[in-house]
Scaffold this motif. Sequence first.
Motif, PDB file in Angstrom:
ATOM      1  N   PRO A 373       0.798  -1.238   0.000  1.00  0.00           N
ATOM      2  CA  PRO A 373       0.000   0.000   0.000  1.00  0.00           C
ATOM      3  C   PRO A 373       0.819   1.271   0.000  1.00  0.00           C
ATOM      4  O   PRO A 373       0.295   2.338  -0.324  1.00  0.00           O
ATOM      5  N   ASP A 374       2.100   1.191   0.335  1.00  0.00           N
ATOM      6  CA  ASP A 374       2.934   2.394   0.396  1.00  0.00           C
ATOM      7  C   ASP A 374       3.721   2.639  -0.889  1.00  0.00           C
ATOM      8  O   ASP A 374       4.545   3.546  -0.960  1.00  0.00           O
ATOM      9  N   GLY A 375       3.461   1.825  -1.908  1.00  0.00           N
ATOM     10  CA  GLY A 375       4.155   2.027  -3.174  1.00  0.00           C
ATOM     11  C   GLY A 375       5.521   1.371  -3.263  1.00  0.00           C
ATOM     12  O   GLY A 375       6.204   1.483  -4.285  1.00  0.00           O
ATOM     13  N   SER A 376       5.939   0.689  -2.213  1.00  0.00           N
ATOM     14  CA  SER A 376       7.228  -0.001  -2.229  1.00  0.00           C
ATOM     15  C   SER A 376       7.069  -1.371  -2.882  1.00  0.00           C
ATOM     16  O   SER A 376       6.019  -1.705  -3.424  1.00  0.00           O
ATOM     17  N   GLY A 377       8.134  -2.173  -2.825  1.00  0.00           N
ATOM     18  CA  GLY A 377       8.045  -3.557  -3.271  1.00  0.00           C
ATOM     19  C   GLY A 377       8.054  -3.772  -4.764  1.00  0.00           C
ATOM     20  O   GLY A 377       7.667  -4.843  -5.243  1.00  0.00           O
ATOM     21  N   ARG A 378       8.521  -2.790  -5.532  1.00  0.00           N
ATOM     22  CA  ARG A 378       8.552  -2.976  -6.982  1.00  0.00           C
ATOM     23  C   ARG A 378       9.586  -4.028  -7.391  1.00  0.00           C
ATOM     24  O   ARG A 378       9.582  -4.491  -8.534  1.00  0.00           O
ATOM     25  N   ASN A 379      10.442  -4.412  -6.452  1.00  0.00           N
ATOM     26  CA  ASN A 379      11.432  -5.460  -6.712  1.00  0.00           C
ATOM     27  C   ASN A 379      10.929  -6.845  -6.317  1.00  0.00           C
ATOM     28  O   ASN A 379      11.713  -7.788  -6.199  1.00  0.00           O
ATOM     29  N   SER A 380       9.630  -6.981  -6.130  1.00  0.00           N
ATOM     30  CA  SER A 380       9.087  -8.246  -5.629  1.00  0.00           C
ATOM     31  C   SER A 380       8.150  -8.899  -6.644  1.00  0.00           C
ATOM     32  O   SER A 380       7.595  -8.249  -7.530  1.00  0.00           O
ATOM     33  N   MET A 381       7.964 -10.215  -6.472  1.00  0.00           N
ATOM     34  CA  MET A 381       7.095 -11.007  -7.348  1.00  0.00           C
ATOM     35  C   MET A 381       6.335 -12.016  -6.494  1.00  0.00           C
ATOM     36  O   MET A 381       6.914 -12.643  -5.606  1.00  0.00           O
ATOM     37  N   ARG A 382       5.042 -12.180  -6.783  1.00  0.00           N
ATOM     38  CA  ARG A 382       4.287 -13.263  -6.151  1.00  0.00           C
ATOM     39  C   ARG A 382       4.245 -14.447  -7.102  1.00  0.00           C
ATOM     40  O   ARG A 382       3.854 -14.325  -8.259  1.00  0.00           O
ATOM     41  N   LEU A 383       4.646 -15.609  -6.568  1.00  0.00           N
ATOM     42  CA  LEU A 383       4.728 -16.826  -7.364  1.00  0.00           C
ATOM     43  C   LEU A 383       3.767 -17.861  -6.799  1.00  0.00           C
ATOM     44  O   LEU A 383       3.850 -18.230  -5.630  1.00  0.00           O
ATOM     45  N   ASN A 384       2.860 -18.350  -7.624  1.00  0.00           N
ATOM     46  CA  ASN A 384       1.897 -19.370  -7.215  1.00  0.00           C
ATOM     47  C   ASN A 384       2.438 -20.761  -7.523  1.00  0.00           C
ATOM     48  O   ASN A 384       2.926 -21.014  -8.620  1.00  0.00           O
ATOM     49  N   PHE A 385       2.352 -21.653  -6.534  1.00  0.00           N
ATOM     50  CA  PHE A 385       2.841 -23.024  -6.749  1.00  0.00           C
ATOM     51  C   PHE A 385       1.732 -24.065  -6.783  1.00  0.00           C
ATOM     52  O   PHE A 385       1.991 -25.238  -7.073  1.00  0.00           O
TER      53      PHE A 385
END
Length: 409
Positions: A373-385
Amino acid sequence: MVLPEFTKYYSELAKKIKASEIRELLALIRERKDVISFAGGIPDPAIFPKEKLAEIAKFVIETYGDDALQYSETKGIIEVRETLSDFVLRYRYITADAEDIIITTGSQSALDIISRTFVNPGDVVITENPTYLAALGAFKNSGAKIVGIPIDDKGIKTDVLEQKLKTLVENGERVKFIYVIPVGQNPAGTTMDKDRKQHLLEIASKYDILVVEDDPYSYIIFEPNVEVASLKSMDSENRVIYMSTVSKILAPGLRIGWIIAHHELIRKFELIKQYIDLHSPTLNQYIVAEAIKRGVIMETVAKAVPRYRKKRDTMIKAIEEEMGEMVRFYKPVGGLFIFTYVMNNDKFYADLLLEKALKEYKVAYVPGGSFHPDGSGRNSMRLNFSYPSEEQIMEGIRRLGLFVRNSVG
């Protein structure tokens, strides 16, 4: 033919609303058979009890006849709510009368109802950071200001929460509720320990605010002795609004979820729901209730957990081998996802690089920035297994590792 200028008719909400990254991404890759997708929060179709659901659907129509195909009350069929009352008492230790339950059209409908009931433009909603992006969308659509609280492997950091809440109240902000996914958190896979759960309830009581507990994943737990108690089962003040769904434990296509809360709140939710969808599908309500009575849901869970645990372990091993020190993540004790951060690099923007991943490496993920919600985390990915096969997981993570290395080098 000259079309009207539609934009001048749009509401303020329609003008500002943004597409769900997950929905748009799934639509994009549906026809791309060459792409290995880690994008959706999709159950493995192999766990669907298709034959038993077919038997149940036939039984329901033959037994309940016209009632199963007719309109029903907004709150949900009383027999179904009574069945859910027994189900949540048995498996989540939540004591709830049928009048404390409203049936919803999946969890997203529940989030919409809750948002419409409580949030005025400018009100503050507190969430975990990161958190479920579709919840953020529902809250923002009602005009909420979102304040995210960081998490660690034990869930939301309640010491940070307490300090932030104190500041918000002192500044005169209208804080309506705290939204949390305590068990198998989406996207991070973390689970709150009991001390933090208790502290969260104490904080909510001290500052007189509500807690919205989203609980779709507590049945999908991979490790022994994990703290899975629901906040609602610990709630002595009727302050917790509990929501859950059969989407991950039976079949998402049924679109049946529920909210449990004090009957005064349930009545208000019912009034709001009357003008959204009249009621959730009658036939599907009966099917879910019968699946509970016959033990089909828990049979499905028993089939899913070892299958998903094996896939989780396969993905973790592949990430460690293919990406190693380039990424960090929490080992999920439950749920369907591994949330990864690409470390020590200011060149990796997962949202901007997604098209490259799709076209050049034929692998898909959900960019993680939308969960923050704060606009951070652009270096992250959610991966579904849960959805891909183990072979697809190994090959997909190999492709993803190559993609990350070439993107940050």
